[in-house]
Design a protein around this motif. Sequence first.
Motif, PDB file in Angstrom:
ATOM      1  N   MET A   1     -28.283  99.598  28.708  1.00  0.00           N
ATOM      2  CA  MET A   1     -27.700  98.461  29.169  1.00  0.00           C
ATOM      3  C   MET A   1     -27.143  98.677  30.581  1.00  0.00           C
ATOM      4  N   THR A   2     -27.455  97.531  31.440  1.00  0.00           N
ATOM      5  CA  THR A   2     -27.223  97.485  32.731  1.00  0.00           C
ATOM      6  C   THR A   2     -25.850  96.935  33.270  1.00  0.00           C
ATOM      7  N   GLY A   3     -25.045  96.301  32.398  1.00  0.00           N
ATOM      8  CA  GLY A   3     -24.014  95.663  32.609  1.00  0.00           C
ATOM      9  C   GLY A   3     -24.208  93.950  32.590  1.00  0.00           C
ATOM     10  N   GLU A   4     -25.623  93.656  32.448  1.00  0.00           N
ATOM     11  CA  GLU A   4     -25.819  92.261  32.593  1.00  0.00           C
ATOM     12  C   GLU A   4     -25.634  91.648  31.207  1.00  0.00           C
ATOM     13  N   GLU A   5     -25.511  90.309  31.106  1.00  0.00           N
ATOM     14  CA  GLU A   5     -25.356  89.744  29.825  1.00  0.00           C
ATOM     15  C   GLU A   5     -26.620  89.483  29.317  1.00  0.00           C
ATOM     16  N   MET A   6     -26.491  89.879  27.772  1.00  0.00           N
ATOM     17  CA  MET A   6     -27.873  89.632  27.118  1.00  0.00           C
ATOM     18  C   MET A   6     -28.324  88.227  27.044  1.00  0.00           C
ATOM     19  N   SER A   7     -29.560  87.677  27.582  1.00  0.00           N
ATOM     20  CA  SER A   7     -29.720  86.404  27.480  1.00  0.00           C
ATOM     21  C   SER A   7     -29.872  85.959  26.048  1.00  0.00           C
ATOM     22  N   GLY A   8     -29.434  84.675  25.924  1.00  0.00           N
ATOM     23  CA  GLY A   8     -29.627  84.169  24.673  1.00  0.00           C
ATOM     24  C   GLY A   8     -29.870  82.630  24.942  1.00  0.00           C
ATOM     25  N   PRO A   9     -29.352  81.910  23.967  1.00  0.00           N
ATOM     26  CA  PRO A   9     -29.717  80.292  24.177  1.00  0.00           C
ATOM     27  C   PRO A   9     -28.689  79.852  25.195  1.00  0.00           C
ATOM     28  N   PRO A  10     -29.115  78.887  26.006  1.00  0.00           N
ATOM     29  CA  PRO A  10     -28.378  78.264  27.000  1.00  0.00           C
ATOM     30  C   PRO A  10     -27.124  77.631  26.699  1.00  0.00           C
ATOM     31  N   GLY A  11     -26.930  77.135  25.290  1.00  0.00           N
ATOM     32  CA  GLY A  11     -26.088  76.426  24.766  1.00  0.00           C
ATOM     33  C   GLY A  11     -24.587  77.087  24.950  1.00  0.00           C
ATOM     34  N   PRO A  12     -24.421  78.223  24.595  1.00  0.00           N
ATOM     35  CA  PRO A  12     -23.146  78.861  25.024  1.00  0.00           C
ATOM     36  C   PRO A  12     -22.623  79.019  26.418  1.00  0.00           C
ATOM     37  N   LYS A  13     -23.895  79.241  27.247  1.00  0.00           N
ATOM     38  CA  LYS A  13     -23.351  79.520  28.697  1.00  0.00           C
ATOM     39  C   LYS A  13     -22.939  77.960  29.219  1.00  0.00           C
ATOM     40  N   VAL A  14     -23.609  77.188  28.826  1.00  0.00           N
ATOM     41  CA  VAL A  14     -23.189  75.767  29.380  1.00  0.00           C
ATOM     42  C   VAL A  14     -21.814  75.221  28.679  1.00  0.00           C
ATOM     43  N   LEU A  15     -21.517  75.760  27.637  1.00  0.00           N
ATOM     44  CA  LEU A  15     -20.369  75.343  26.908  1.00  0.00           C
ATOM     45  C   LEU A  15     -19.106  75.911  27.633  1.00  0.00           C
ATOM     46  N   ARG A  16     -19.294  77.212  27.960  1.00  0.00           N
ATOM     47  CA  ARG A  16     -18.352  77.931  28.742  1.00  0.00           C
ATOM     48  C   ARG A  16     -18.204  77.352  30.130  1.00  0.00           C
ATOM     49  N   LEU A  17     -19.260  76.859  30.688  1.00  0.00           N
ATOM     50  CA  LEU A  17     -18.995  76.496  31.911  1.00  0.00           C
ATOM     51  C   LEU A  17     -18.198  75.300  31.780  1.00  0.00           C
ATOM     52  N   LEU A  18     -18.586  74.400  30.832  1.00  0.00           N
ATOM     53  CA  LEU A  18     -17.753  73.005  30.587  1.00  0.00           C
ATOM     54  C   LEU A  18     -16.250  73.338  30.337  1.00  0.00           C
ATOM     55  N   TYR A  19     -16.118  74.553  29.587  1.00  0.00           N
ATOM     56  CA  TYR A  19     -14.554  74.993  29.046  1.00  0.00           C
ATOM     57  C   TYR A  19     -14.026  75.183  30.721  1.00  0.00           C
ATOM     58  N   PHE A  20     -14.721  76.035  31.468  1.00  0.00           N
ATOM     59  CA  PHE A  20     -14.104  76.472  32.887  1.00  0.00           C
ATOM     60  C   PHE A  20     -13.978  75.376  33.593  1.00  0.00           C
ATOM     61  N   VAL A  21     -14.634  74.336  33.867  1.00  0.00           N
ATOM     62  CA  VAL A  21     -14.746  73.010  34.652  1.00  0.00           C
ATOM     63  C   VAL A  21     -13.302  72.385  33.845  1.00  0.00           C
ATOM     64  N   GLY A  22     -13.349  72.329  32.859  1.00  0.00           N
ATOM     65  CA  GLY A  22     -12.267  71.620  31.998  1.00  0.00           C
ATOM     66  C   GLY A  22     -10.776  72.076  32.509  1.00  0.00           C
ATOM     67  N   ALA A  23     -10.701  73.270  32.390  1.00  0.00           N
ATOM     68  CA  ALA A  23      -9.587  73.855  32.278  1.00  0.00           C
ATOM     69  C   ALA A  23      -9.075  73.755  34.118  1.00  0.00           C
ATOM     70  N   GLY A  24     -10.129  73.959  35.083  1.00  0.00           N
ATOM     71  CA  GLY A  24      -9.757  73.831  36.296  1.00  0.00           C
ATOM     72  C   GLY A  24      -9.299  72.356  36.476  1.00  0.00           C
ATOM     73  N   PHE A  25      -9.967  71.311  36.155  1.00  0.00           N
ATOM     74  CA  PHE A  25      -9.395  69.828  36.163  1.00  0.00           C
ATOM     75  C   PHE A  25      -8.098  69.691  35.357  1.00  0.00           C
TER      76      PHE A  25
END
Length: 65
Positions: A1-25
């Motif tokens: 393991m190199t410390g990078e995140e395992m690549s998986g389906p893009p759904g959870p990453k997009v959801l986390r991005l939306l959570y982050f943007v929503g929290a910032g707003f």
Amino acid sequence: MTGEEMSGPPGPKVLRLLYFVGAGFICTAAINKWRELERKSLQKKQQESNLLTDDAANSVQKVVK
């Protein structure tokens, strides 16, 4: 393991991005609301102090007359 995140389906990453943007707003809106309340409170205090000084000046003028 190199410390990078395992690549998986893009759904959870997009959801986390939306959570982050929503929290910032939400945080930005809350900070702006707080600043507005503080500004209104300060203006109210200044108006009250102006009224007090005006009343004191008027009473002094009445006594002098």
